[in-house]
Design a protein around this motif. Sequence first.
Motif: not given
Lengths: 395, 74
Positions: A45, A162-164, A191, A147-148
């Motif tokens: 990431t 994973r989803r913002k 998200g 976090t994103d």
Amino acid sequence: MIDRRGNPMQPDLSCFFHPESIAIIGVSRNSSKAGYGILKNVLWTFSRTEQIFPINPKAKEILGLKVYHSLMEVPENINLVICFVAPKSIPSLLKECHQKGVKGIIIESAGFAEAGKEGKAIQEEIGKLGKQLNIRIWGGNCMGTVTDELITTFEPITADMRRKGVVSIVGQSGYFSGAVILQLFTERYTGIRKAASIGNRIDIDECDLLQDFLKDEETKVAAFYLEGLKRPRKFLKLAKEFTQSKPLICLLGGQSEVGRSAALSHTSSTAHGSPQLLSDLLKQSKIIQATEFGDFFNIVEAFAKLPLPNGNRLAIVTITGAGGVIGADIAAKYNIKIPEFSESTTQKLQKLFPEWMPPKNPVDSWSAFEIHGLDEALRRIIPILCESNEIDMIC
Amino acid sequence: MIAAMQVAITFDPTVLHDMQKYRKPIITYIVGDNSIKSRWTSQIRSNGGVVYDDINTAVKILDLMASYSSTRET
């Protein structure tokens, strides 16, 4: 938190959420170990791969990265340290961190105050050293952040999960950096903006995070699981400010005698005082209180996805008359109105229903579904209700 | 309320997605066949919707939202 000069420290958490460089102490070659999981997530990431420095005295290379034998061996200054090592080694590590210019350290290993007297003494020593050396401490006994742009937990999270989102979560439990966010990612499609597992709160606590979320424009909803308030007055004051613009949902653990005892051994948290008093104080700060995990997910999902209603007028659209009756009974228990429709709205709806079935609220729509099909009926009924200005929400 | 019944109803859960443009909170609750319910729930959620198993939860959550919204305005 007060710095060594006695001034209140600003809760600048940028080194945790947007670090420039990261050293991971206690990385492992064994893919089943937490030290491997942390490195894997960070490597996946964190966009500055060349600024990731794994530390292990015995390894040379893990996941394609050069491994350093100690923090002091790293040729440049470090912004953030993540560590998964025995508690007793952390005080000397902090001194090395100071020499390397470290701003913050996430301690994911356990064995501190929650484990007994010896662990408590080490935790206190770490807290004092952090203040002296101006290093912010996250944890221990925690699972870091998600976090994103950066995942520091060891929990395996895959790309499809994973989803913002707009929800920022704080949990005094690894569960809230792991299973909870997976639930929000994969089952609720909600998200995450920021997820923070804060464990024993040696330094960083819920107040620091709430202040960060208040400033963060991308956080639209905050949700906390806490087993005790470290600074109750500060938290409630911040919450009052926060809830003026964004909803804050809290699930509090340790509300019973046995629960309090469990919280003490989980995160060394002590009681909030009277549960009723605390609940009243939270209410005064407009904090929305969840009763258990399912309730917590339900509330968070709704606030994250739906617009806020402008009032409390509800239209019930149901496939069966019984559904409308029970729905109306339940609404009567809450502060919810089921208004009658105006003549104009009734006339518009009537065009979708047979003559013998005048539409009312609750809208028993079975006959309209039979004529037009379910999808088409919903496509036509809901806009009439929404455009009428006679209702604020639909279920 | 939507009833998930294999024989009687065909339903495209994305229809609710189109209703989001009206900016009113819409909560769905589904009763009936578990496998259909599970599929529709997932489809509604992945399209930005909110769905619960029972009307009590749906009304309670709407009440929480309306209460929060009213206190924020004052």
